[in-house]
Design a protein around this motif. Structure first.
Motif, mmCIF file in Angstrom:
data_model
loop_
_atom_site.group_PDB
_atom_site.id
_atom_site.type_symbol
_atom_site.label_atom_id
_atom_site.label_comp_id
_atom_site.label_asym_id
_atom_site.label_seq_id
_atom_site.Cartn_x
_atom_site.Cartn_y
_atom_site.Cartn_z
ATOM 1 N N UNK A 55 -64.176 -47.997 5.507
ATOM 2 C CA UNK A 55 -65.126 -46.437 6.640
ATOM 3 C C UNK A 55 -63.790 -45.714 5.978
ATOM 4 N N UNK A 57 -61.576 -42.217 7.456
ATOM 5 C CA UNK A 57 -60.852 -41.374 8.958
ATOM 6 C C UNK A 57 -61.421 -40.258 8.323
ATOM 7 N N UNK A 58 -61.986 -39.753 7.319
ATOM 8 C CA UNK A 58 -62.232 -38.024 7.729
ATOM 9 C C UNK A 58 -63.403 -37.506 8.531
ATOM 10 N N UNK A 157 -57.238 -39.017 0.956
ATOM 11 C CA UNK A 157 -57.299 -40.030 0.681
ATOM 12 C C UNK A 157 -58.423 -40.687 -0.487
ATOM 13 N N UNK B 85 -50.316 -42.516 6.750
ATOM 14 C CA UNK B 85 -51.065 -42.811 5.508
ATOM 15 C C UNK B 85 -52.993 -43.584 6.373
ATOM 16 N N UNK B 86 -52.747 -44.504 7.717
ATOM 17 C CA UNK B 86 -53.891 -44.570 8.279
ATOM 18 C C UNK B 86 -55.028 -43.177 8.554
ATOM 19 N N UNK B 87 -53.951 -41.213 8.867
ATOM 20 C CA UNK B 87 -54.985 -40.803 8.810
ATOM 21 C C UNK B 87 -55.755 -40.560 7.557
ATOM 22 N N UNK B 88 -55.129 -40.850 6.207
ATOM 23 C CA UNK B 88 -55.804 -40.927 5.010
ATOM 24 C C UNK B 88 -56.279 -41.952 4.040
ATOM 25 N N UNK B 89 -56.564 -43.266 5.238
ATOM 26 C CA UNK B 89 -57.088 -44.712 4.141
ATOM 27 C C UNK B 89 -57.250 -45.296 5.556
ATOM 28 N N UNK B 90 -57.420 -44.459 5.906
ATOM 29 C CA UNK B 90 -57.934 -45.459 7.643
ATOM 30 C C UNK B 90 -56.738 -46.627 8.364
ATOM 31 N N UNK B 91 -58.021 -47.940 9.009
ATOM 32 C CA UNK B 91 -57.009 -48.859 9.106
ATOM 33 C C UNK B 91 -56.575 -49.936 7.957
#
Lengths: 200, 157
Positions: A55, A57-58, A157, B85-91
């Motif tokens: 999923x 985050x963007x 990402x 990293x989380x802002x770009x690829x998520x948890x």
């Protein structure tokens, strides 16, 4: 001890302690069966999931800003703000990317029919190879920008080229396709979303 | 001999200059290098998914290691870098998922299961104790037991 008493044939003593266990024997089988069915259900659903579809985050966030030079016109640059007021696709591609060839005919077709402007992010590629690739397979992009060291890719990402972002008129990312856009994904998910965004 | 020494010196110089030229931006002090290595081990490589950024040779992992090094040099904290990293690829990029409403089951499920198993075990023990009553045998039962065991008939004390 139970056996000894049972063998003694003491019916009255045997019946009373056994009584509370009798109705439970149904539960004794139903409980493990129930647990098994639930577990099997979860595992079966898990079989159909794609672990590569993480999923993003963007979704619902503004597209990260950048300023990169264009592939065909290195003297000119491009930044996402220039697309303000339009619904557009931001497609990450590279000449070394094999899966990009799968979705490329679809993109070329979209460009021919003028469905939606497509901007390409030429990710970690060489200019000559990229231009050669577009010459060979067709150029569906309004323009492509060059991300040689992959920094803009990191900001977006990107981890599995090709990736495609649907960006709305206000510059917010509404959808991200990881991997090639299939006919089904375009027809069922992306096109309806694009139509809806274009109307708003 | 002198020629050989000269050649050796030139080769050595070439070698070392090559090494330093190859990694100009990546030089960190020892503490920084340790931090970078620790961070890279906590982050998942999204290309190969079962390897950390530290272990993976995927291009993305190489880029992200470079990114970590640069951010440490720029003086950013471990939390800053993880948030980046989380802002770009998520948890998903974190090997240790954060405690959130939808990860509660993941974090506390095993403890719940262990408690449930313990309760079931205690219940089973209690049921068993109820079935195995403490009532002493009657005379008739003693006689029957003695007969079955083949010994001489004994009388209860």
């Amino acid at each position: 001890m139970n056996e000894v008493r049972g063998a003694a044939g003491d019916v009255s003593a045997d019946a009373s302690p056994a009584a509370p266990t009798e109705p439970k024997s149904a539960l004794r089988f139903a409980l493990p069966l129930g647990i098994f069915v639930v577990l099997a259900g979860f595992l079966f659903v898990g079989l159909g999931l794609n672990p590569r579809e993480v999923p993003s985050p963007f979704i619902g966030k503004p597209a990260p800003a950048f300023q990169l030079t264009q592939l065909a016109r290195p003297e000119q640059s491009f930044s996402p703000q220039q697309m303000q007021g339009e619904v557009w696709l931001f497609n990450v591609w590279a000449s070394w990317c094999v899966a990009c060839r799968i979705e490329h005919p679809l993109l070329v077709d979209l460009a021919k029919k003028n469905v939606i402007p497509i901007v390409g992010l030429n990710y970690k590629d060489k200019r000559d190879a990229a231009l050669g690739w577009l010459g060979q397979f067709g150029d569906p992009y309004q323009l492509s920008v060059v991300d040689t060291d992959g920094r803009v890719g990191i900001d977006y990402g990107v981890y599995g080229v090709p990736e495609t972002f649907v960006i709305d008129k206000t510059g917010v990312i509404r959808f991200k396709q990881i991997g090639p856009i299939t006919e089904a994904a375009w027809r069922d998910k992306i096109l309806p979303l694009v139509r809806q965004l274009q109307k708003s | 001999m002198t020629l050989r020494t000269a050649i050796a010196c030139v080769l050595l110089a070439l070698l070392t200059s090559g090494v330093s030229a190859a990694t100009p931006a990546l030089q960190l002090d020892a503490a920084g290098a340790r931090r970078a290595a620790a961070l890279a081990e906590q982050l998942r490589c999204l290309v190969c998914q079962n390897q950390s950024i530290a272990e993976s040779n995927a291009e993305l992992a190489v880029d992200l290691r470079r990114e970590i090094n640069e951010q440490i040099r720029a003086g950013r904290s471990d939390t800053d870098i993880r948030d980046f990293m989380v802002a770009r690829y998520g948890d998903f990029v974190l090997y240790r998922p954060p405690v959130k409403s939808h990860t509660l089951l993941l974090w506390f499920g095993p403890a719940l299961l262990a408690i449930a198993a313990l309760l079931a075990f205690m219940r089973a023990l209690r049921n068993r104790r109820r079935r195995v009553s403490e009532r002493p045998l009657t005379d008739a039962e003693h006689a029957e037991a003695a007969r079955l065991l083949g010994g001489p008939a004994s009388t209860p004390q």
